[in-house]
Motif scaffolding. Structure first.
Motif, mmCIF file in Angstrom:
data_model
loop_
_atom_site.group_PDB
_atom_site.id
_atom_site.type_symbol
_atom_site.label_atom_id
_atom_site.label_comp_id
_atom_site.label_asym_id
_atom_site.label_seq_id
_atom_site.Cartn_x
_atom_site.Cartn_y
_atom_site.Cartn_z
ATOM 1 N N VAL A 147 1.134 -0.950 0.204
ATOM 2 C CA VAL A 147 0.042 -0.184 -0.130
ATOM 3 C C VAL A 147 0.856 1.516 0.088
ATOM 4 O O VAL A 147 0.467 2.779 -1.013
ATOM 5 C CB VAL A 147 -1.086 0.503 1.316
ATOM 6 N N ILE A 148 1.663 1.105 0.749
ATOM 7 C CA ILE A 148 2.779 2.275 1.244
ATOM 8 C C ILE A 148 2.859 2.367 -0.566
ATOM 9 O O ILE A 148 4.167 3.696 -1.281
ATOM 10 C CB ILE A 148 3.893 2.635 1.749
ATOM 11 N N ALA A 149 4.086 1.533 -1.040
ATOM 12 C CA ALA A 149 4.727 1.584 -2.621
ATOM 13 C C ALA A 149 3.812 2.133 -3.915
ATOM 14 O O ALA A 149 4.371 2.801 -4.193
ATOM 15 C CB ALA A 149 5.113 0.139 -3.012
ATOM 16 N N ALA A 150 2.802 2.112 -3.108
ATOM 17 C CA ALA A 150 1.666 2.135 -4.459
ATOM 18 C C ALA A 150 1.022 3.061 -4.179
ATOM 19 O O ALA A 150 0.979 4.406 -5.169
ATOM 20 C CB ALA A 150 -0.066 1.255 -4.074
ATOM 21 N N GLN A 151 1.386 4.119 -3.004
ATOM 22 C CA GLN A 151 0.961 5.503 -3.386
ATOM 23 C C GLN A 151 2.220 6.857 -3.263
ATOM 24 O O GLN A 151 2.280 7.446 -4.062
ATOM 25 C CB GLN A 151 0.593 5.782 -1.014
ATOM 26 N N LEU A 152 3.945 5.908 -2.927
ATOM 27 C CA LEU A 152 4.651 6.579 -3.152
ATOM 28 C C LEU A 152 4.714 6.383 -4.990
ATOM 29 O O LEU A 152 5.366 7.599 -5.774
ATOM 30 C CB LEU A 152 5.866 5.338 -2.600
ATOM 31 N N LEU A 153 4.238 5.504 -5.481
ATOM 32 C CA LEU A 153 3.976 5.357 -7.175
ATOM 33 C C LEU A 153 2.980 6.424 -7.699
ATOM 34 O O LEU A 153 3.020 7.259 -8.568
ATOM 35 C CB LEU A 153 3.524 4.292 -7.649
ATOM 36 N N ARG A 154 2.013 6.511 -7.511
ATOM 37 C CA ARG A 154 1.343 7.997 -7.159
ATOM 38 C C ARG A 154 1.286 8.963 -7.178
ATOM 39 O O ARG A 154 1.741 10.013 -7.849
ATOM 40 C CB ARG A 154 0.315 7.599 -6.196
ATOM 41 N N MET A 155 2.949 9.323 -6.319
ATOM 42 C CA MET A 155 2.932 10.861 -6.358
ATOM 43 C C MET A 155 4.632 10.740 -6.954
ATOM 44 O O MET A 155 4.510 12.062 -7.558
ATOM 45 C CB MET A 155 4.312 10.737 -4.426
ATOM 46 N N THR A 156 5.221 9.540 -7.818
ATOM 47 C CA THR A 156 6.336 9.956 -8.614
ATOM 48 C C THR A 156 5.903 10.553 -9.888
ATOM 49 O O THR A 156 5.913 11.188 -10.381
ATOM 50 C CB THR A 156 7.030 8.250 -9.146
ATOM 51 N N TYR A 157 4.492 9.280 -10.537
ATOM 52 C CA TYR A 157 4.128 10.083 -11.789
ATOM 53 C C TYR A 157 2.580 11.240 -11.087
ATOM 54 O O TYR A 157 3.116 12.172 -12.544
ATOM 55 C CB TYR A 157 2.214 8.903 -11.982
ATOM 56 N N LEU A 158 2.426 12.117 -10.443
ATOM 57 C CA LEU A 158 1.687 12.993 -10.059
ATOM 58 C C LEU A 158 2.987 13.547 -10.234
ATOM 59 O O LEU A 158 2.898 15.007 -11.006
ATOM 60 C CB LEU A 158 1.236 13.593 -8.548
ATOM 61 N N HIS A 159 4.142 14.072 -9.983
ATOM 62 C CA HIS A 159 5.098 14.656 -10.586
ATOM 63 C C HIS A 159 6.011 14.897 -11.489
ATOM 64 O O HIS A 159 5.462 16.232 -12.270
ATOM 65 C CB HIS A 159 6.446 14.041 -9.458
ATOM 66 N N ARG A 160 5.807 13.872 -12.510
ATOM 67 C CA ARG A 160 5.353 13.953 -14.074
ATOM 68 C C ARG A 160 4.787 14.465 -14.433
ATOM 69 O O ARG A 160 4.549 15.568 -15.471
ATOM 70 C CB ARG A 160 6.055 12.119 -14.546
ATOM 71 N N ASN A 161 4.064 14.210 -13.941
ATOM 72 C CA ASN A 161 1.903 14.777 -14.654
ATOM 73 C C ASN A 161 2.001 16.339 -14.565
ATOM 74 O O ASN A 161 1.123 17.098 -15.208
ATOM 75 C CB ASN A 161 1.100 13.651 -14.888
ATOM 76 N N SER A 162 1.876 16.564 -12.953
ATOM 77 C CA SER A 162 1.490 17.753 -12.733
ATOM 78 C C SER A 162 2.189 18.442 -12.250
ATOM 79 O O SER A 162 1.862 18.676 -10.742
ATOM 80 C CB SER A 162 0.142 17.667 -11.942
ATOM 81 N N PRO A 163 3.585 18.409 -11.244
ATOM 82 C CA PRO A 163 4.733 19.171 -11.518
ATOM 83 C C PRO A 163 4.121 20.356 -10.726
ATOM 84 O O PRO A 163 5.024 20.997 -9.813
ATOM 85 C CB PRO A 163 5.511 19.470 -12.392
ATOM 86 N N HIS A 164 3.096 21.243 -11.118
ATOM 87 C CA HIS A 164 3.320 22.343 -10.768
ATOM 88 C C HIS A 164 2.007 23.032 -9.732
ATOM 89 O O HIS A 164 1.715 23.929 -9.570
ATOM 90 C CB HIS A 164 3.170 23.091 -12.183
ATOM 91 N N SER A 165 1.620 21.346 -9.504
ATOM 92 C CA SER A 165 0.411 21.791 -8.708
ATOM 93 C C SER A 165 0.575 22.166 -7.400
ATOM 94 O O SER A 165 2.026 21.820 -7.252
ATOM 95 C CB SER A 165 -0.848 20.951 -8.533
ATOM 96 N N SER A 166 -0.035 22.475 -6.536
ATOM 97 C CA SER A 166 0.191 23.157 -5.240
ATOM 98 C C SER A 166 0.852 21.446 -4.346
ATOM 99 O O SER A 166 0.475 20.595 -3.997
ATOM 100 C CB SER A 166 -0.644 23.739 -4.130
ATOM 101 N N ALA A 167 1.494 22.597 -3.869
ATOM 102 C CA ALA A 167 2.292 20.664 -2.443
ATOM 103 C C ALA A 167 1.713 20.728 -1.298
ATOM 104 O O ALA A 167 1.731 19.548 -0.880
ATOM 105 C CB ALA A 167 3.818 20.990 -1.897
ATOM 106 N N GLU A 168 0.670 21.146 -0.777
ATOM 107 C CA GLU A 168 -0.168 20.564 -0.629
ATOM 108 C C GLU A 168 -1.257 19.635 -0.942
ATOM 109 O O GLU A 168 -1.665 18.873 0.100
ATOM 110 C CB GLU A 168 -1.339 22.058 0.017
ATOM 111 N N LEU A 169 -1.346 18.852 -2.021
ATOM 112 C CA LEU A 169 -1.453 18.089 -2.868
ATOM 113 C C LEU A 169 -0.637 16.441 -1.876
ATOM 114 O O LEU A 169 -2.211 16.116 -2.342
ATOM 115 C CB LEU A 169 -1.318 18.169 -4.635
ATOM 116 N N VAL A 170 0.011 17.304 -1.687
ATOM 117 C CA VAL A 170 0.574 15.749 -1.254
ATOM 118 C C VAL A 170 1.679 15.793 0.222
ATOM 119 O O VAL A 170 1.850 14.895 0.557
ATOM 120 C CB VAL A 170 2.086 15.452 -2.383
#
Length: 246
Positions: A147-170
């Motif tokens: 579960v931890i690994a899957a959530q970190l994978l989400r963060m990795t792809y969010l960085h690639r797809n929406s890097p300019h979104s607010s840090a408060e999202l993560v």
């Protein structure tokens, strides 16, 4: 909801509220000290004993531990017109371990160990992971770690797809405060509190070499950084609690 903020194990149906509370505590401990021996993960001998009892309890199955995370994913993707369900298989080969375990079995090519089947929900346009849909396995410990690994994978792809979104999202406010405090003084004037800043700051804690600008941030270095961030946050909270005493 911020990534990695909620503890899904609060909703585990293990048939005993004490086991559910223990699952929550184990998840919090593993999130901070993943990769360490259990004797280092748990703070006391009694906690270590209860941890072993939890992992050997027939009620604490892999399926029961992962169900809350799957339901959380289902809630998040509800209403999305198209979601890709991508499956993968991981082979955990323990052929070097001489003692054979009851739950071990052949993994192919002469291997002996465990097989994990996973399915993850993906956004079809950007490939952004949305969460785990289901997993098939037999290990209680991996019920926490996958579960931890899957959530970190989400963060990795969010960085690639929406890097300019607010840090408060993560990140929570405490996590952002800790990252800001650990940022070199020369870089603080240029900080913009975006997902890009957050992921890079976490990766630096995990040993990411920022001068290698063409090197993408991998999930392993992000995981190491996340563990370090969680440790620093614990120290930060302890300091805040100490200030409230005086």
């Amino acid at each position: 909801m911020k990534l990695l903020e909620a503890n899904p194990y609060r909703n585990c149906d293990l048939g005993d509220k004490r086991l559910t509370n223990r699952a929550v505590l184990i998840a919090e401990a593993l999130k901070v000290k993943y990769g360490h021996p259990l004797s280092e993960i748990f703070e006391s001998a009694s906690d270590l004993k209860r941890g072993y009892e939890f992992f050997s309890n027939p009620k604490t199955t892999f399926n029961k531990l992962t169900q809350p995370s799957f339901k959380q994913t289902a809630q998040e993707i509800y209403g999305i017109p198209i979601v890709l369900a991508v499956g993968d298989t991981t082979y955990l080969d323990y052929k070097k371990i001489l003692e054979k375990r009851d739950d071990y079995g052949p993994t192919g090519n002469g291997g002996n160990g465990l097989i994990l089947h996973s399915s993850i929900a993906l956004d079809p346009d950007f490939g952004q992971p949305l969460g785990l849909l289901w997993e098939k396995f037999m290990s209680t410990m991996l019920g926490f770690l996958t579960v931890i690994a899957a959530q970190l994978l989400r963060m990795t792809y969010l960085h690639r797809n929406s890097p300019h979104s607010s840090a408060e999202l993560v990140l929570t406010k405490i996590q952002m405060d800790v990252l800001l405090a650990s940022t070199p003084p020369k870089q603080k004037k240029q900080i913009q509190l975006t997902v890009d800043w957050a992921i890079k700051a976490i990766a630096r804690l995990g040993g990411y070499l920022e001068h290698r600008k063409n090197s993408p941030i991998g999930i392993q270095v992000l995981w190491r950084g996340w563990l370090e961030l969680e440790t620093l946050c614990q120290g930060w909270l302890l300091h805040e609690n100490l200030k409230s005493i005086y």
